[in-house]
Design an enzyme around this catalytic site. Structure first.
Site, PDB file in Angstrom:
ATOM      1  N   SER A  26      47.395  35.806  45.316  1.00 17.66           N
ATOM      2  CA  SER A  26      48.287  33.847  45.727  1.00 17.66           C
ATOM      3  C   SER A  26      47.738  33.673  47.245  1.00 17.66           C
ATOM      4  O   SER A  26      48.066  32.884  47.709  1.00 17.66           O
ATOM      5  CB  SER A  26      49.523  34.079  45.664  1.00 17.66           C
ATOM      6  OG  SER A  26      49.978  35.360  46.256  1.00 17.66           O
ATOM      7  N   THR A  27      46.310  34.626  48.300  1.00 22.76           N
ATOM      8  CA  THR A  27      45.845  33.967  48.899  1.00 22.76           C
ATOM      9  C   THR A  27      45.749  32.314  49.195  1.00 22.76           C
ATOM     10  O   THR A  27      44.946  31.783  49.998  1.00 22.76           O
ATOM     11  CB  THR A  27      45.223  35.521  50.032  1.00 22.76           C
ATOM     12  OG1 THR A  27      44.669  35.286  48.647  1.00 22.76           O
ATOM     13  CG2 THR A  27      46.344  36.168  49.553  1.00 22.76           C
ATOM     14  N   GLY A  40      43.591  29.552  45.920  1.00 22.13           N
ATOM     15  CA  GLY A  40      43.360  28.799  44.010  1.00 22.13           C
ATOM     16  C   GLY A  40      44.427  28.905  43.653  1.00 22.13           C
ATOM     17  O   GLY A  40      46.228  27.659  44.447  1.00 22.13           O
ATOM     18  N   TYR A  83      36.107  37.565  30.019  1.00 23.70           N
ATOM     19  CA  TYR A  83      37.153  37.267  30.804  1.00 23.70           C
ATOM     20  C   TYR A  83      38.232  36.525  29.605  1.00 23.70           C
ATOM     21  O   TYR A  83      39.404  37.003  29.274  1.00 23.70           O
ATOM     22  CB  TYR A  83      37.114  35.820  31.596  1.00 23.70           C
ATOM     23  CG  TYR A  83      37.190  34.957  32.127  1.00 23.70           C
ATOM     24  CD1 TYR A  83      37.934  35.201  33.329  1.00 23.70           C
ATOM     25  CD2 TYR A  83      37.893  33.886  31.052  1.00 23.70           C
ATOM     26  CE1 TYR A  83      39.701  34.463  33.862  1.00 23.70           C
ATOM     27  CE2 TYR A  83      39.438  32.543  32.168  1.00 23.70           C
ATOM     28  CZ  TYR A  83      39.167  33.476  32.847  1.00 23.70           C
ATOM     29  OH  TYR A  83      40.295  32.382  33.373  1.00 23.70           O
TER      30      TYR A  83
END
Length: 262
Positions: free
Chosen positions: A15-16, A18, A154
Site C-alpha cells: 500500500s505504498t 497505487g 497473472y
C-alpha cells in the site's frame, strides 16, 4: 451514507502506492487506524508522510516487509498482531508471452499474488473470530474472469483470488466476518503509468492508458482507465458496517469490461 470505521484497525498489503495507497487513504478518511506495508522502509516512510498530509489527523502506521514469502508475514504479524479489516492488495503483473514464462515466474506470481492473501488471512482471521466481526477483501482483477492472452500467469492468480475468497466466505457462514473480492479493470496506477508511458508525465500516461483501453479492452463501457480512488471507494464500502450482507461476492470496478450481466 456516512461510513465510520472509528475503532477499527485496517491492514492494507502493498500500500505504498497505487490502488493500495488509495485504499489506505480511503480507510483512514473513514476513521480507521491504517497499517500500510511495503518492501522498503523508505517507501513506507514516504507513503506515511503523504498519507498524513492527505488525511489530516489520520491514525496511520507502517511496516516494511517482503510479503512474497512466509518470513515477511512473521515480520508483519510481530509488528501488527491484530486487524479488524484486512485488504489483500499486494501483487505483481507483467506482460509476457506464455511460451516465455519460466517456472520461476509462475512460482513468483503464485507466492505474491495468491499465497500473500492466504498467509495474511490465516494470520488475522483468529482475532476476527474472537470478536465475531471482521472484513477481508481480496483485490482480484477483471483479468481473473477474462484471462488476458499476454498475461496468462497473472490472470491465473487473479482467478485463484476469486476461488479463495468465495471458499473462505462460505467457511465463515453465520459469523460477523465477511470476505469479498474486488475486481478492478484497467486502472491508472503507477505501475500502469510506467508500462504505457515510461518517463512520461501524468497527462501523457492517462492519454496512453485510455488509448490502450480503447484498442485492447474495447468492451469497456466507460472507455477510459479508472482511477485508484474509484477502486478504493468500493473497497471502503465493503469494509464498512453497512456492507454486512455482502459476502462471498466478486465486486467489479472494471468499467464494464467484462461483458456479462451477472
Amino acid at each position: 451514507m456516512q461510513i465510520n470505521l472509528s475503532g477499527k484497525t485496517a491492514i492494507v498489503t502493498g500500500s505504498t502506492r497505487g490502488i493500495g495507497y488509495a485504499i489506505a487513504a480511503g480507510l483512514a478518511g473513514a476513521g480507521a487506524t491504517v497499517v500500510i506495508t511495503g518492501r522498503k522502509q523508505a517507501d513506507v516512510d514516504t507513503a506515511l508522510a503523504s498519507l498524513r498530509a492527505a488525511v489530516p489527523g489520520a491514525s496511520v502506521r507502517g511496516v516494511a516487509a517482503d510479503l512474497g514469502n512466509a518470513a515477511g508475514f512473521d515480520t508483519l504479524k510481530t509488528a501488527e498482531p491484530h486487524a479488524d479489516i484486512l485488504v489483500n492488495n499486494v501483487g505483481v503483473f507483467e506482460l509476457q508471452p506464455f511460451a516465455e514464462i519460466p517456472d520461476a515466474e509462475w512460482t513468483r506470481f503464485f507466492e505474491i499474488n495468491i499465497m500473500s492473501g492466504v498467509r495474511a488471512s490465516r494470520a488475522y482471521l483468529p482475532g476476527m473470530q474472537q470478536k465475531n466481526w471482521g472484513r477481508i477483501v481480496f483485490i482480484s482483477s477483471e483479468s481473473g474472469i477474462s484471462i488476458p492472452a499476454d498475461m496468462i500467469h497473472y490472470g491465473f492468480t487473479k482467478t485463484g483470488n476469486l476461488a479463495i475468497s468465495r471458499g473462505l466466505a462460505k467457511s465463515l457462514a453465520g459469523t460477523g466476518i465477511t470476505v469479498n473480492a474486488v475486481l478492478p479493470g484497467p486502472t491508472l496506477s503507477e505501475g500502469v503509468r510506467e508500462l504505457v508511458a515510461p518517463g512520461g508525465d501524468h497527462a501523457a500516461a492517462e492519454r496512453a492508458a485510455n488509448e490502450f483501453v480503447k484498442q485492447h479492452r474495447s468492451g469497456s463501457i466507460i472507455q477510459r482507465v479508472a482511477t485508484p480512488e474509484e477502486v478504493a471507494n468500493m473497497v471502503v464500502y465493503v469494509c464498512s458496517t453497512q456492507a454486512s450482507a455482502t459476502t462471498g461476492a466478486a465486486l467489479r470496478v472494471d468499467g464494464g469490461v467484462v461483458d456479462t450481466i451477472a
